[in-house]
Write a protein that holds these residues in place. Sequence first.
Motif, short mmCIF file in Angstrom:
data_model
loop_
_atom_site.label_atom_id
_atom_site.label_comp_id
_atom_site.label_asym_id
_atom_site.label_seq_id
_atom_site.Cartn_x
_atom_site.Cartn_y
_atom_site.Cartn_z
N ALA A 167 7.84 -71.87 -26.97
CA ALA A 167 8.22 -71.97 -28.37
C ALA A 167 7.43 -70.96 -29.19
CB ALA A 167 7.97 -73.38 -28.90
N THR A 168 8.12 -70.20 -30.00
CA THR A 168 7.50 -69.17 -30.83
C THR A 168 7.93 -69.38 -32.29
OG1 THR A 168 9.39 -67.69 -30.51
CG2 THR A 168 7.54 -67.47 -28.95
N TYR A 169 7.34 -68.60 -33.17
CA TYR A 169 7.75 -68.60 -34.57
C TYR A 169 9.24 -68.27 -34.69
CZ TYR A 169 7.37 -67.22 -39.56
OH TYR A 169 7.52 -67.09 -40.93
N ALA A 170 9.74 -67.41 -33.81
CA ALA A 170 11.16 -67.06 -33.84
C ALA A 170 12.03 -68.27 -33.53
CB ALA A 170 11.45 -65.93 -32.86
N SER A 171 11.67 -69.05 -32.51
CA SER A 171 12.53 -70.15 -32.10
C SER A 171 12.40 -71.37 -32.99
CB SER A 171 12.26 -70.54 -30.64
OG SER A 171 10.96 -71.05 -30.46
N THR A 172 11.25 -71.57 -33.63
CA THR A 172 11.09 -72.73 -34.50
C THR A 172 11.47 -72.45 -35.96
OG1 THR A 172 8.74 -72.21 -34.84
CG2 THR A 172 9.29 -73.77 -33.07
N CYS A 173 11.38 -71.18 -36.37
CA CYS A 173 11.62 -70.84 -37.78
C CYS A 173 12.74 -69.82 -37.96
CB CYS A 173 10.34 -70.32 -38.42
SG CYS A 173 8.98 -71.51 -38.44
N LEU A 174 12.56 -68.61 -37.46
CA LEU A 174 13.49 -67.52 -37.77
C LEU A 174 14.92 -67.81 -37.34
CD1 LEU A 174 11.39 -64.36 -36.74
CD2 LEU A 174 11.55 -65.45 -38.99
N TRP A 175 15.09 -68.47 -36.21
CA TRP A 175 16.43 -68.70 -35.64
C TRP A 175 16.80 -70.18 -35.64
CZ3 TRP A 175 15.05 -65.40 -30.70
CH2 TRP A 175 14.87 -64.06 -31.08
N ASN A 176 16.18 -70.97 -36.49
CA ASN A 176 16.33 -72.43 -36.41
C ASN A 176 16.54 -73.04 -37.79
OD1 ASN A 176 16.20 -75.07 -35.19
ND2 ASN A 176 14.08 -75.23 -35.85
N TYR A 177 17.50 -72.51 -38.54
CA TYR A 177 17.71 -73.05 -39.88
C TYR A 177 19.18 -72.96 -40.26
CZ TYR A 177 18.24 -68.27 -41.56
OH TYR A 177 18.69 -66.98 -41.74
N SER A 178 19.56 -73.79 -41.21
CA SER A 178 20.85 -73.66 -41.89
C SER A 178 20.56 -73.70 -43.38
CB SER A 178 21.80 -74.81 -41.51
OG SER A 178 21.26 -76.06 -41.93
N SER A 179 21.52 -73.21 -44.18
CA SER A 179 21.31 -73.17 -45.62
C SER A 179 22.62 -73.45 -46.34
CB SER A 179 20.78 -71.79 -46.04
OG SER A 179 20.66 -71.72 -47.45
N SER A 180 22.53 -74.20 -47.42
CA SER A 180 23.69 -74.46 -48.27
C SER A 180 23.82 -73.43 -49.38
CB SER A 180 23.59 -75.87 -48.87
OG SER A 180 22.40 -76.00 -49.64
N SER A 181 22.95 -72.43 -49.36
CA SER A 181 22.95 -71.38 -50.38
C SER A 181 22.82 -70.02 -49.72
CB SER A 181 21.78 -71.60 -51.36
OG SER A 181 21.59 -70.48 -52.19
N ASP A 182 23.35 -69.00 -50.40
CA ASP A 182 23.16 -67.63 -49.92
C ASP A 182 21.75 -67.13 -50.19
OD1 ASP A 182 25.77 -67.47 -49.04
OD2 ASP A 182 26.52 -66.64 -50.93
N ASP A 183 21.05 -67.80 -51.09
CA ASP A 183 19.69 -67.42 -51.44
C ASP A 183 18.71 -68.22 -50.57
OD1 ASP A 183 17.26 -66.78 -52.52
OD2 ASP A 183 17.74 -67.41 -54.57
N LEU A 184 18.17 -67.57 -49.56
CA LEU A 184 17.31 -68.28 -48.61
C LEU A 184 15.91 -68.54 -49.16
CD1 LEU A 184 18.30 -66.53 -45.26
CD2 LEU A 184 19.23 -68.60 -46.29
N THR A 185 15.62 -68.05 -50.35
CA THR A 185 14.34 -68.42 -50.97
C THR A 185 14.42 -69.77 -51.66
OG1 THR A 185 14.80 -67.36 -53.11
CG2 THR A 185 13.85 -65.97 -51.39
N ARG A 186 15.61 -70.33 -51.76
CA ARG A 186 15.78 -71.67 -52.35
C ARG A 186 15.45 -72.70 -51.29
NH1 ARG A 186 21.46 -72.34 -55.18
NH2 ARG A 186 20.56 -74.45 -55.32
#
Length: 443
Positions: free
Chosen positions: A131-150
Amino acid sequence: MSPHALPPRHYDLEQDFYTLTEAGIEPNGFLPDGAPLQLLPDPYYGPLEELVKNLPSLLEDRSIRYRVHQLPVLNVSGLKTPPEWRRAYVILTFLAHGYIWGGDNAAEALPPQITIPLLRVSARLDLPPVATYASTCLWNYSSSSDDLTRLDSLQALHTFTGTEDESWFYTVSVAMEAQGANIIPIMLRALKAVKRRDYGTITYALEQLSVCIRKIHALLGRMYEKCSPMVFYYHIRPFLAGSKNMAAAGLPRGVLYDEGDGQGQWLQLRGGSNGQSSLIQFLDIVLGVEHKTNGNSSPDKMAGGGEKEPTFHQEVRAYMPAEHRRFLEDVSRMGSIRDVTMLPGDAPEQEKVREAFRAATEALTEFRNKHLEIVTRYIIIPSRRPPMDRSNLRVGLAGAPVGRPIEDKERGELTGTGGTALLPFLKQVRDETREAGCMRTPP
């Protein structure tokens, strides 16, 4: 761009034809361009999808290892696109860590059902099978907004615990990465401006960098909103641990990656850590911050052959997506903004650059102070306070709370999930950042 599709050469960042997309840097910075896949399209991989979907409950009832052993050994040849390879990596690394840490004792061997596909996927992505930062964070999310800082619009696709706390812990990092995306091209233009002595461009970039770092700092400060320190320490953190420096947790040799038929190798790998963020290393590089510690013990510790061990920041680049790692290597060859601040002269435009540089390094130092504050609140303090409600606390190794696996209580030493001696390492990183801002210009 997929790592396996990269040309076998480094791009020259100083040429006009160079684009960030060619280097695997997307509009969202080090995050992928487009949301990560939520499901592998080929139903052949349904058994893996089913396990990772139910991972929190399988860990809760201690059936994860049994269920893994019921899996067939799946062939990864059906994975076609970069997003599919990344999703497979996310699934397999979550299952691997669930298997290792999901019992009364740490599992010293991963079975072929995980090992074989994980090694193939990791080799394709040029990432370690952990498990790396890539697998837990960078490639492991969904968003209900186009603005990923929200931050409130983000959700982790997978967790070990099924808690909002764990999802929030990962997505804070996602939002920070998105916040830092726009500063990357700005700082590259500033690096190019160093040779031209274009002080106006450099000053503007440094001022924007200070603003960006403060916004990232503010996002990190929101960790407290939905992630409980006690939940993090006792329930989440143990599953992020790797197999390096983990003798006290029952892994003196690391983990055997069993491929069956007597084949396999013992590996000692760092666990997932925010130290694997390419964005933070990018900020260090452009500001000329030099880190010397290897994160294990003394900065001067020698390897067996008499050579200095690589620093922690050098070593963890192997845990970053390959295209990001190569990008950082390319940027490193361009020098740093600090170079121009060391030039002799006291012209007004030079003083403005130095002032902006000091402000940027101070902002990064304060960011690292915030990190130390969070480590104290989420690790140091909980390590000294047993959970108040033990009836709801899953018991871990040798009947101890699940926080036990990554601490050596006998030595009183706290280590990070990346395997570093925690507070001494982070304090030195902070001090090295502050030192970069202490300019000594020649007369």
